[in-house]
Write an enzyme that holds these catalytic residues in place. Structure first.
Site, PDB file in Angstrom:
ATOM      1  N   TYR A 138      -1.673  -0.425  10.899  1.00  0.00           N
ATOM      2  CA  TYR A 138      -1.872  -0.826   9.499  1.00  0.00           C
ATOM      3  C   TYR A 138      -0.658  -0.473   8.651  1.00  0.00           C
ATOM      4  O   TYR A 138      -0.164  -1.302   7.879  1.00  0.00           O
ATOM      5  CB  TYR A 138      -3.122  -0.139   8.936  1.00  0.00           C
ATOM      6  CG  TYR A 138      -3.353  -0.434   7.467  1.00  0.00           C
ATOM      7  CD1 TYR A 138      -3.768  -1.689   7.056  1.00  0.00           C
ATOM      8  CD2 TYR A 138      -3.139   0.553   6.497  1.00  0.00           C
ATOM      9  CE1 TYR A 138      -3.967  -1.965   5.709  1.00  0.00           C
ATOM     10  CE2 TYR A 138      -3.341   0.286   5.161  1.00  0.00           C
ATOM     11  CZ  TYR A 138      -3.750  -0.978   4.769  1.00  0.00           C
ATOM     12  OH  TYR A 138      -3.942  -1.253   3.437  1.00  0.00           O
ATOM     13  N   SER A 148       0.854  -1.187   0.000  1.00  0.00           N
ATOM     14  CA  SER A 148       0.000   0.000   0.000  1.00  0.00           C
ATOM     15  C   SER A 148       0.888   1.234   0.000  1.00  0.00           C
ATOM     16  O   SER A 148       2.075   1.167   0.351  1.00  0.00           O
ATOM     17  CB  SER A 148      -0.879   0.005   1.257  1.00  0.00           C
ATOM     18  OG  SER A 148      -1.554   1.233   1.428  1.00  0.00           O
TER      19      SER A 148
END
Length: 247
Positions: A155, A142
């Protein structure tokens, strides 16, 4: 571009979003896709759609947090088709929350899925890829594997891990074993990923945001680009951002 006809490609998190779009696109390119996720009904529907369009798909319900289940997934793909050419490590969750709220159960879930789930897939495919003398591992990281933002500390940590892992894998595996490794790093994508968020402050911060997110097919096409490159090419990282996203 390399021909994907009859290549065997395992895709985790294939029941929706990026995984689903990737399975459809690669099947259109002639790959034999192996669909893995927990939601068997969704996988069966996707398989039926792919087969109706003339493609080949195999459903193997899998919880990536279960190492034995992931081993069964890879063994089933190999036993069925005799090879495993590509693993797309796509399964992931994103229950963002502010650290001060100590959502420890959600932290552990992210570690289990986003880190351990990735490692389970890699551990299962590497012996096969080494034996057959080729392979490609695509890890879905990501932009959060490059940049940290409020509410994303854990995260982002899991995605920093995936990005670093991918680089280390490429350095160790690509030259010696002919195993290519790619880290795909999307920005905001319109998927079910945000459905796991329980922190009301995070959810409120999303309200009123005016930005067109990426579509799942945008990331699927990035994956296709990486795996269809000539064997002399290793596409190490692909960062794909919405035009309007600043972070």
């Amino acid at each position: 571009m390399a021909d994907l006809t009859d290549q065997v490609i395992i895709i985790t998190g294939a029941s929706s979003g990026i995984g689903e779009a990737t399975a459809q696109l690669l099947a259109e390119e002639g790959a034999r896709v192996v669909l893995a996720a927990r939601r068997e009904e969704r996988l069966n529907e996707l398989r039926d759609e792919i087969e109706a369009d003339g493609g080949t798909a195999l459903v193997v319900p899998t919880d990536v947090t279960d190492r034995e289940a992931v081993g069964h997934l890879v063994d089933t793909a190999h036993d069925t088709y005799g090879q495993v050419d590509v693993l797309v490590n796509n399964a992931g969750i994103m229950p963002l929350s502010m650290m001060a709220k100590t959502h420890e159960e959600e932290w552990e879930q992210m570690v289990d899925v986003n880190i351990k789930g990735v490692l389970h897939g890699i551990g299962a495919v590497l012996p096969i890829m080494k034996e057959q003398g080729h392979g490609h591992v695509v890890n879905i990281s990501s932009v959060a594997g490059r940049r940290v933002f409020p509410g994303g500390a854990v995260y982002c940590g899991t995605k920093f891990f995936v990005t670093a892992l991918s680089e280390g894998m490429r350095n160790e595996l690509s030259k010696q074993h002919n195993i290519r490794v790619t880290s795909i790093e999307p920005g905001a994508v319109a998927t079910e990923l945000t459905h796991t968020i329980t922190d009301e402050d995070i959810l409120e911060s999303f309200e009123g945001m005016e930005m067109e997110p990426l579509a799942s097919i945008d990331i699927a096409e990035s994956i296709l680009y990486a795996i269809s490159a000539p064997n002399r090419v290793n596409v190490e990282e692909v960062l794909v951002m919405p035009r309007e996203q600043a972070m």
